[in-house]
Design an enzyme around this catalytic site. Structure first.
Site, short mmCIF file in Angstrom:
data_model
loop_
_atom_site.label_atom_id
_atom_site.label_comp_id
_atom_site.label_asym_id
_atom_site.label_seq_id
_atom_site.Cartn_x
_atom_site.Cartn_y
_atom_site.Cartn_z
N GLU A 65 -3.59 22.23 -14.41
CA GLU A 65 -2.28 22.58 -13.87
C GLU A 65 -1.30 23.10 -14.92
O GLU A 65 -0.48 23.96 -14.62
CB GLU A 65 -1.66 21.36 -13.17
CG GLU A 65 -2.36 20.92 -11.90
CD GLU A 65 -2.27 21.95 -10.79
OE1 GLU A 65 -1.28 22.71 -10.75
OE2 GLU A 65 -3.20 22.01 -9.96
N SER A 445 6.66 -27.85 34.52
CA SER A 445 6.75 -29.25 34.13
C SER A 445 6.75 -29.47 32.62
O SER A 445 7.06 -30.57 32.16
CB SER A 445 5.60 -30.04 34.75
OG SER A 445 5.73 -30.07 36.16
#
Length: 827
Positions: A65, A445
């Site tokens: 690069e 319940s």
């Protein structure tokens, strides 16, 4: 040039902005042991320092690069001249002139337009960056931000994505392959275009050899290495997607949508991976068992085998159906009376009649079709069905189906409210609706212990006697009944709770007062607006979620203290700086306002440090004490300091707490959940079943001194579960299975009994009368000769018979329903 510079320079970022270049890092969520639970974010990024980058990888990027990176000042004028010369002589623009600094400038601050203006800005910005940032800073930013395909940003993420490795584990050939990606991440991608990627990789290796960064032997070895890239997902160590989604939503609420997925937050949760695994197994087992009882709904889909020419075509079709839990999609290839051949995954399997005989056709929740007589009665060629593997080694499978019924399981630590396991459904990817936190249902319940505890706090005892007989409410069409429509007359509260007698609960609520009961319930964490201000509250018509029930029941398990459920212990930024540390109330002395808890710090989560790390400093001599005049003033600890928490509020006296827990132990010993006591064979379990009208909800809320677990089953559309599908048959088996798994090998641990609490205060001497036995018909009828001592249907606790004496017979209930005078507006 000066005019251009004067025009564009003010538009460039200033020095402060240049130093704030941000690397987007995903949100990562961990269990209490530091195992990765989930990751969120569009960009997969793992920032690393330049010192962590292997030399081969660093040089591969530089050589291909920007070989003169450490020589130029942001713009490589030699490279520019070379690119111009190449363009003039060959007519090609393949020779690039962008430096690493210029690429970073474009990626961070500029758009991708190919215009002279953007190129000029890029050049100026590169020069400015070189003046303000060091070379190593620029290279480190570049290597961490560069896009390398497949959602991978930065080299560490690319190493994980393509090779499932850390940077230090990469070979030279793999380093070169990654370095070839910035030029064109899709064109040179080793997964999408392996041939082009190999050409690019080999060119980079040759370049590294020419520049003297690798030897001839290194070059030849790397050149001979095949393409080993494959798609790797982030390795998730734990599977709790419902909790992960709870955390994700919390982080978005705290930090905003944009920051949540990009700032690299590390979130540590309370989740116990082992308990979570057991929770998933238990919930899926219970829902599947319910589903099997109600019949087979048929194939999930049908395909024409003539359209699928090869087995690969068949597998491609199967891959469009996801796996849910442990249920795999399968394609029926053929079926006759004795067997069927199916394709599942990469293998063919055979099912015989025993694997499908359960599959009676589903008609309604209470009705099924005839039992199948042949395999072909159930399976047809081209059917897409679900299979569950019963033996991995033998590769045996059985027919199954994804349950349509919903369920939830929540387990938490009652000492502080830490959520250890949570399942909000059969499979998160089948239904993301989290029933543990989002399903607002009636508890039935299972709410009764709140009413009973309120009564105990007001002076009742487990031995107090209340009439279980029909009830008539003037001006109301509501006619409450017991399950099964039978009544047992005057009974102790201990027996009434164990047997879940509805009429006793209603009379008890009327006796203590509805407003008092509501105020008492809000202390457990129930919202007042979700508690109906009428007598139906006694039967559990409040609205709540499984997580809220777990929080409430924690007070029963922990000695009577209100704690808050939580699931996040700590949030750190990307650099592991602590941003948040959980400070929920802890249990300590009743008179204390704060709790100071000394425990070793474990940066992986909330688990205590053990082993060598925990011994560090243990052998060091204590520092000599300073004279009092040299000691700074002692400051009181504050919430937020290390190990300092708010003190949990006591909401039940130790007397009330022990009494209600003792009564709830009766539920698991001789009551509606006696199966739990028989199966687990433990004395330290307690809880309460809950079934709502028409069996729309089934609950079991149970606990030991160390763990609270809530199991719930129901349909999302409020459909009926079916005749006989009560909490005892639906939710309780899930709870038992989970608790059996996590309590295995754990010794029983009893609750501390108040020293002034007598047996008579617990009603234990009448427990034998409460155990299951055949009752006479008279016990289910009425007798008008019985007179109550007061208008609240209360009778004094029957004293235990003296030695040698016979217990007095229980009086028979009155014959006619009692009229209850209550305001009409309550209904």
């Amino acid at each position: 040039m000066f005019a251009l510079y004067s025009h564009y320079e003010p538009q460039l970022p200033d020095e402060a902005e240049l130093r704030k270049i941000d690397i987007q890092v995903p949100l990562r969520i961990y269990t209490r042991d530091g195992e990765l639970l989930a990751e969120y974010g569009e960009r997969r990024s793992r920032p690393v320092s330049l010192s962590e980058v292997p030399k081969n990888l660093k040089m591969a990027f530089l050589d291909i690069e920007d070989a003169r990176f450490y020589q130029h000042q942001g713009v490589d004028w030699k490279g520019v001249a070379r690119a111009i010369s190449s363009a003039v002589s060959t007519g090609s623009t393949n020779q690039g002139a962008s430096t690493i600094t210029m690429q970073l400038a474009k990626n961070v601050f500029l758009d991708a337009d190919k215009t002279f203006e953007r190129k000029f800005k890029q050049t100026l910005l590169a020069i400015k960056m070189e003046r303000n940032l060091g070379k190593d800073e620029i290279l480190e930013l570049y290597l961490n931000k560069i896009y390398l395909g497949n959602r991978a940003y930065g080299i560490a993420s690319a190493a994980e994505t393509y090779y499932g490795k850390t940077l230090g584990e990469l070979t030279l050939a793999q380093c070169a392959m990654i370095a070839g990606l910035p030029k064109a991440p899709s064109r040179y991608n080793p997964l999408a275009n392996p041939e082009r990627a190999m050409i690019r990789r080999n060119y980079i290796l040759k370049r590294m050899l020419e520049l003297g960064d690798i030897s001839q032997l290194d070059y030849q070895t790397a050149l001979n290495e095949p393409n080993t890239a494959a798609k790797h997902k982030t390795e998730i160590d734990a599977n709790a997607p419902y909790l992960a989604e709870m955390v994700r939503a919390d982080i978005v609420k705290r930090f905003g949508e944009e920051n949540a997925y990009a700032q690299g937050y590390h979130v540590y949760t309370t989740l116990d991976n082992e308990k979570q695994t057991e929770a998933a197994e238990s919930l899926r087992k219970a829902l599947t068992a319910y589903d099997f009882r109600h019949g087979y709904r048929g194939a999930e889909d049908k395909v024409d085998l003539g359209d699928l020419k090869t087995e690969d075509d068949m597998r491609d079709k199967l891959s469009t159906y996801p796996v849910f839990g442990d249920l795999h999609p399968a394609l029926v290839l053929s079926a006759d009376s004795n067997a069927a051949e199916l394709l599942v995954g990469e293998t063919r399997v055979t099912l015989d009649f025993n694997d499908v005989k359960w599959a009676r056709e589903f008609k309604t929740e209470d009705r099924r079709g005839a039992a199948p007589k042949r395999v072909s009665d159930v399976l047809k060629a081209g059917d897409i069905v679900r299979l569950r593997q019963t033996d991995k080694e033998k590769n045996t499978w059985t027919l199954s189906q994804v349950p349509t019924v919903g369920g939830a399981l929540v387990s938490l630590d009652p000492s502080d409210g830490a959520v250890r396991a949570v399942m909000g459904g059969f499979d998160f990817y089948h239904s993301k609706f989290n029933r543990a936190t989002q399903a607002v249902r009636q508890p039935g319940s299972s709410f009764k212990p709140i009413i009973y505890a309120a009564a105990l706090a007001k002076g009742f005892t487990p031995a107090s006697v209340v009439n279980d007989a029909p009830l008539e409410i003037p001006g109301s069409t509501w006619k409450p009944e017991n399950f099964g429509g039978k009544y047992i007359g005057p009974t102790t509260l201990r027996e009434a709770l164990a047997k879940s007698r509805n009429l006793v609960s209603i009379r008890l609520l009327r006796s203590i007062g509805i407003n008092y009961a509501i105020d008492f319930a809000t202390q457990f964490g129930f919202a007042k607006e979700n508690l109906p201000a009428n007598l139906t509250l006694a039967l559990g018509t409040a609205m709540t979620t499984p997580l809220e029930m777990a929080t409430a029941y924690a007070a029963f398990a922990n000695g009577g203290y209100k704690i808050n459920a939580y699931f996040i212990t700590r949030i750190e930024d990307r650099n592991h700086k602590v941003l948040f540390e959980e400070t929920s109330p802890r249990i300590c002395d009743d008179a204390a306002e704060i709790c100071t808890i000394k425990k070793p710090t474990d940066q992986a989560g909330d688990k205590q440090v053990t082993g060598e790390a925990g011994k560090a400093g243990a052998d060091k001599p204590a520092a000599p004490e300073k004279p009092i005049w040299e000691t700074p003033a002692v400051e009181s600890p504050k919430v937020g300091d290390a190990g300092v928490y708010p003190a949990a509020k006591r909401i039940m006296s130790n007397r009330t707490h022990y009494q209600i827990v003792s009564m709830m132990q009766g539920v698991t010993q001789f009551g509606t959940a006696a199966r739990a006591g028989r199966t687990l064979n433990r004395k330290d379990i307690a809880g309460k079943t809950g079934t709502t009208n028409d069996q729309k909800d089934a609950w079991f809320c149970g606990f030991t001194p160390d763990v609270v677990t809530i199991a719930w089953v129901g349909f999302d559309d409020m459909a009926k579960l079916g005749e006989g599908e009560t909490a005892t048959n639906v939710a309780l088996p899930m709870w038992i299975d989970f608790m059996h798994r996590i309590l295995k090998g754990e010794p029983s641990k009893e609750w501390e009994r108040p020293v002034d609490l007598k047996e008579a205060d617990l009603g234990l001497e009448v427990e034998e009368d409460a155990k299951p036995k055949k009752r006479s018909q008279a016990a289910n009828t009425a007798d008008s000769s019985f007179q109550y001592q007061n208008e609240r249907d209360l009778a004094p606790r029957r004293p235990a018979p003296a030695a040698g004496q016979q217990a007095a017979p229980r009086p028979a209930p009155q014959r006619t329903p009692e009229r209850v005078e209550i305001p009409e507006q309550l209904f």
